[in-house]
Design an enzyme around this catalytic site. Structure first.
Site, PDB file in Angstrom:
ATOM      1  N   GLU A   1      34.581  63.461 -23.803  1.00  0.00           N
ATOM      2  CA  GLU A   1      36.194  64.410 -24.323  1.00  0.00           C
ATOM      3  C   GLU A   1      36.643  62.707 -23.934  1.00  0.00           C
ATOM      4  O   GLU A   1      36.932  61.747 -23.585  1.00  0.00           O
ATOM      5  CB  GLU A   1      36.132  64.087 -22.500  1.00  0.00           C
TER       6      GLU A   1
ATOM      7  N   CYS B   1      44.945  61.668 -21.379  1.00  0.00           N
ATOM      8  CA  CYS B   1      44.826  62.001 -22.414  1.00  0.00           C
ATOM      9  C   CYS B   1      46.493  63.175 -22.779  1.00  0.00           C
ATOM     10  O   CYS B   1      45.401  63.384 -23.822  1.00  0.00           O
ATOM     11  CB  CYS B   1      42.898  63.240 -22.341  1.00  0.00           C
TER      12      CYS B   1
ATOM     13  N   LYS C   1      29.028  53.966 -15.522  1.00  0.00           N
ATOM     14  CA  LYS C   1      29.772  53.047 -15.451  1.00  0.00           C
ATOM     15  C   LYS C   1      30.706  53.552 -15.723  1.00  0.00           C
ATOM     16  O   LYS C   1      31.532  53.559 -16.455  1.00  0.00           O
ATOM     17  CB  LYS C   1      29.194  52.527 -17.131  1.00  0.00           C
TER      18      LYS C   1
ATOM     19  N   GLU D   1      46.946  57.936 -31.256  1.00  0.00           N
ATOM     20  CA  GLU D   1      47.266  58.109 -29.513  1.00  0.00           C
ATOM     21  C   GLU D   1      47.677  56.947 -29.015  1.00  0.00           C
ATOM     22  O   GLU D   1      47.150  56.139 -29.443  1.00  0.00           O
ATOM     23  CB  GLU D   1      45.310  58.604 -29.051  1.00  0.00           C
TER      24      GLU D   1
HETATM   25  P1  NAD Z   1      38.031  53.671 -23.556  1.00  0.00           P
HETATM   26  O1  NAD Z   1      37.146  54.508 -24.831  1.00  0.00           O
HETATM   27  O2  NAD Z   1      38.390  52.431 -24.050  1.00  0.00           O
HETATM   28  O3  NAD Z   1      36.715  53.218 -22.630  1.00  0.00           O
HETATM   29  C1  NAD Z   1      36.859  54.223 -21.747  1.00  0.00           C
HETATM   30  C2  NAD Z   1      34.856  53.764 -20.903  1.00  0.00           C
HETATM   31  O4  NAD Z   1      34.342  53.278 -21.428  1.00  0.00           O
HETATM   32  C3  NAD Z   1      34.858  52.413 -20.258  1.00  0.00           C
HETATM   33  O5  NAD Z   1      34.667  52.826 -18.613  1.00  0.00           O
HETATM   34  C4  NAD Z   1      34.511  51.795 -20.892  1.00  0.00           C
HETATM   35  O6  NAD Z   1      33.137  50.683 -20.435  1.00  0.00           O
HETATM   36  C5  NAD Z   1      33.494  51.964 -21.944  1.00  0.00           C
HETATM   37  N1  NAD Z   1      32.977  51.325 -23.445  1.00  0.00           N
HETATM   38  C6  NAD Z   1      34.175  50.663 -23.909  1.00  0.00           C
HETATM   39  N2  NAD Z   1      33.283  50.359 -25.023  1.00  0.00           N
HETATM   40  C7  NAD Z   1      32.331  51.043 -24.927  1.00  0.00           C
HETATM   41  C8  NAD Z   1      30.558  50.914 -25.618  1.00  0.00           C
HETATM   42  N3  NAD Z   1      31.065  49.674 -27.065  1.00  0.00           N
HETATM   43  N4  NAD Z   1      29.727  50.996 -24.968  1.00  0.00           N
HETATM   44  C9  NAD Z   1      29.710  52.139 -24.333  1.00  0.00           C
HETATM   45  N5  NAD Z   1      30.626  51.719 -23.157  1.00  0.00           N
HETATM   46  C10 NAD Z   1      31.836  51.559 -23.917  1.00  0.00           C
HETATM   47  O7  NAD Z   1      38.856  54.274 -23.205  1.00  0.00           O
HETATM   48  P2  NAD Z   1      40.098  54.399 -21.569  1.00  0.00           P
HETATM   49  O8  NAD Z   1      41.063  53.061 -22.381  1.00  0.00           O
HETATM   50  O9  NAD Z   1      39.230  53.641 -20.572  1.00  0.00           O
HETATM   51  O10 NAD Z   1      40.761  55.773 -21.569  1.00  0.00           O
HETATM   52  C11 NAD Z   1      41.683  56.094 -22.147  1.00  0.00           C
HETATM   53  C12 NAD Z   1      41.082  56.759 -22.938  1.00  0.00           C
HETATM   54  O11 NAD Z   1      40.284  57.489 -23.122  1.00  0.00           O
HETATM   55  C13 NAD Z   1      42.260  57.361 -24.052  1.00  0.00           C
HETATM   56  O12 NAD Z   1      42.162  57.920 -25.275  1.00  0.00           O
HETATM   57  C14 NAD Z   1      42.793  59.064 -23.206  1.00  0.00           C
HETATM   58  O13 NAD Z   1      43.211  59.585 -24.603  1.00  0.00           O
HETATM   59  C15 NAD Z   1      41.106  59.042 -23.261  1.00  0.00           C
HETATM   60  N6  NAD Z   1      40.599  60.040 -22.152  1.00  0.00           N
HETATM   61  C16 NAD Z   1      40.337  61.011 -22.385  1.00  0.00           C
HETATM   62  C17 NAD Z   1      40.207  62.111 -21.512  1.00  0.00           C
HETATM   63  C18 NAD Z   1      40.236  63.761 -21.615  1.00  0.00           C
HETATM   64  O14 NAD Z   1      39.289  64.821 -20.777  1.00  0.00           O
HETATM   65  N7  NAD Z   1      39.972  63.945 -23.050  1.00  0.00           N
HETATM   66  C19 NAD Z   1      40.060  62.142 -19.743  1.00  0.00           C
HETATM   67  C20 NAD Z   1      41.051  61.040 -20.263  1.00  0.00           C
HETATM   68  C21 NAD Z   1      41.143  59.953 -20.793  1.00  0.00           C
END
Ligand code: NAD
Length: 495
Positions: free
Chosen positions: A265, A300, A189, A399
């Site tokens: 992550e 991130c 997804k 963040e």
């Molecule tokens: P997000 O958590 O909003 O979304 C990530 C994914 O989760 C998307 O596909 C989204 O559709 C899905 N999602 C959202 N709500 C959900 C739910 N209730 N149930 C299941 N899935 C759901 O994050 P984002 O805005 O896409 O990405 C930014 C974040 O990702 C930042 O916090 C960043 O630090 C983190 N990030 C972490 C790493 C790492 O390796 N630690 C790498 C890249 C990004």
């Protein structure tokens, strides 16, 4: 590398398919609903993406489960899976300009970064993981002469992968390359803010020879498609990259469904410690600017908190402001652009809100500030540096995921470590020092998964990537990634 005009031309010729990819073919969403993908640099409509829901997720999981049980992939010799994944790496390489352009148009990252970071890393991840998989051995436990205990690694079954938009293709590769190599079926997804490269990848995977049902891509919102995948009882492992708030929800969904294993992550607020004994203040400043402004700060591992030793604060800040000038927002299709737009209006509004709060809480705005957003012009933020930052300020704690750097100060090594560790997050940390003993001492005391000494953000497919505390668990990349997608089975034979 293509010129600006060539990328612009190519972007006009590119067409996208926004359907789900289930059981080896494109599939319209069962309820027939779509949502738009918008280019954040121009706010133009790019494509309509399938808004998948529980029914589509269920179809994809069923396809994945059936494929797993029929064994064509899960039971194939590792050498055979290796050949297919190597072919996929070759296909990604052959289509790298198209894939790079797709992510740039979808989420705004400069095309130069796509071509120099995301695509090489994605290709390397598939190649390296493919090459590993026929070199991973089982174990024989030292039980004694009367028994023979074999410890085997088995694929887990269906892996659900939920990924973010900031490195769309690369984050997907980090999950699905080891999951597929180990013999699992995958339901992916992708982020609703950047789904197009994922869908194209699924098509390339079929072309490479991945059997139908082994890799399914189901786009849609997190609240609907993501949640349905996380709650699905036939998903054995959930691999997630995204925010800490959603990571916490996924742990709940796992508990409410089948106790699937959840690998997270999540977010970060990484510190960057600049000691007075660092050998090159300019290099530290150049790296500190890149650590927060590259990819518009949507990283991130962005080092969004700099702590500089008081006695070199003035020359460091001078060098930092100079280095930051390199990052100017511009059209991401121009290969000389160093910063693209934020992914959407909401992300830009978040950045603006935190800059306002930094000002209100006593931060000293040295550079940047609010953006001058005009509807239709793209979601561009301004690189922003705020000094006199202290750990009780909201913009230092949260963040932001944008180009906003907090600069604080310290006087002793102990104070530097305490400031760095005073965070809910624990993803990465950078340390600038010319003293080898200090480098080791401080690295050992930092609460995080990755430390960069006299550099920032460097990694390799051979080394694990991930964090501790609210930054998650588990590791992407390296052989350790395989631990997430395999079960250990012990077979004990009485002799
Ligand atoms: P997000 O958590 O909003 O979304 C990530 C994914 O989760 C998307 O596909 C989204 O559709 C899905 N999602 C959202 N709500 C959900 C739910 N209730 N149930 C299941 N899935 C759901 O994050 P984002 O805005 O896409 O990405 C930014 C974040 O990702 C930042 O916090 C960043 O630090 C983190 N990030 C972490 C790493 C790492 O390796 N630690 C790498 C890249 C990004």
């Amino acid at each position: 590398m293509k010129t600006y005009a060539e990328w612009q031309h190519l972007s006009r010729t590119l067409t996208f398919n926004g359907q789900a990819y289930i059981n080896g073919k494109f599939q319209p969403p069962q309820r027939g609903e779509y949502f738009p993908s918008v280019n954040p640099a121009t706010e133009e409509h790019l494509a309509d993406i399938a808004a998948c829901d529980e029914t589509d997720i269920d179809l994809a999981v069923q396809a994945a489960s059936t494929a797993f049980q029929n064994g064509e992939w899960s039971n194939a010799a590792p050498k055979q899976r290796k050949q297919v994944l190597l072919k996929l790496a070759d296909l990604i390489e052959a289509h790298q300009e198209e894939l790079a352009l797709t992510d740039t148009l979808d989420m705004g990252k400069p095309i130069s970064e796509m071509m120099s970071i995301d695509l090489p890393d994605t290709i390397d991840c598939f190649r390296w993981t493919a090459e590993c998989i026929d070199k991973v051995y089982g174990e024989i436990a030292p039980t004694g002469p009367d028994t023979l205990a074999l410890i085997k690694r088995e694929p887990v079954g269906v892996v659900g992968a939920i990924t973010p938009w900031n490195y769309p293709l690369m984050m997907i590769a980090w999950k699905i390359a080891p999951a597929l190599a180990a013999g699992n079926s995958v339901v992916l997804k992708p982020s609703e803010k950047a789904s197009l490269s994922a869908i194209r990848l699924a098509q390339l995977a079929s072309e490479a020879g991945i059997p139908a049902g082994v890799l399914n891509v189901v786009p849609g919102s997190g609240q609907t498609a993501g949640k349905a995948l996380a709650l699905h009882k036939d998903v054995q492992v959930l691999a997630f990259t995204g925010s800490t708030a959603v990571a916490a929800l996924l742990m709940q969904y796992a508990g409410q469904s089948n106790m699937k294993r959840v690998w997270l992550e999540a977010g970060g607020k990484s510190p960057n410690l600049i000691f007075a004994d660092c050998t090159d203040i300019e290099a530290a400043a150049t790296s500190a600017a890149a650590a927060i402004f590259s990819n518009q700060g949507e990283v991130c591992i962005a080092c969004s908190r700099v702590y500089v030793e008081k006695k070199i604060k003035a020359p460091f800040l001078e060098a930092l402001l100079k280095a930051a000038e390199h990052f100017q927002p511009g059209d991401p299709l121009n290969p000389s652009t160093t910063m693209g737009p934020m992914v959407d209006r909401a992300q830009l509004a978040t950045v603006e809100r935190y800059i306002e709060s930094a000002r209100n809480e006593g931060g000293n705005l040295l550079m940047g500030g609010a953006s001058d957003y005009l509807p239709g012009n793209g979601f561009y933020a301004t690189p922003t540096i705020v000094s006199d930052a202290t750990n009780d300020m909201t913009f230092v704690k949260d963040e932001i995921f944008g180009p906003v750097l907090a600069v604080g100060e310290f006087e002793t090594e102990e104070e530097a470590i305490a400031l760095a560790n005073d965070s809910a997050y624990g993803l990465g940390a950078a340390v600038w020092t010319g003293n080898l003993s200090r480098a080791h001492r401080v690295s050992d005391k930092l609460q995080c998964g990755m430390v960069w000494v006299n550099t920032w953000g460097e990694g390799d497919t051979t080394v694990p990537f991930g964090g501790v505390k609210a930054s998650g668990n588990g590791r992407d990349k390296s052989l350790h990634a395989l631990d997430k997608y395999t079960d250990l089975k012990n077979v004990l034979i009485r002799l």
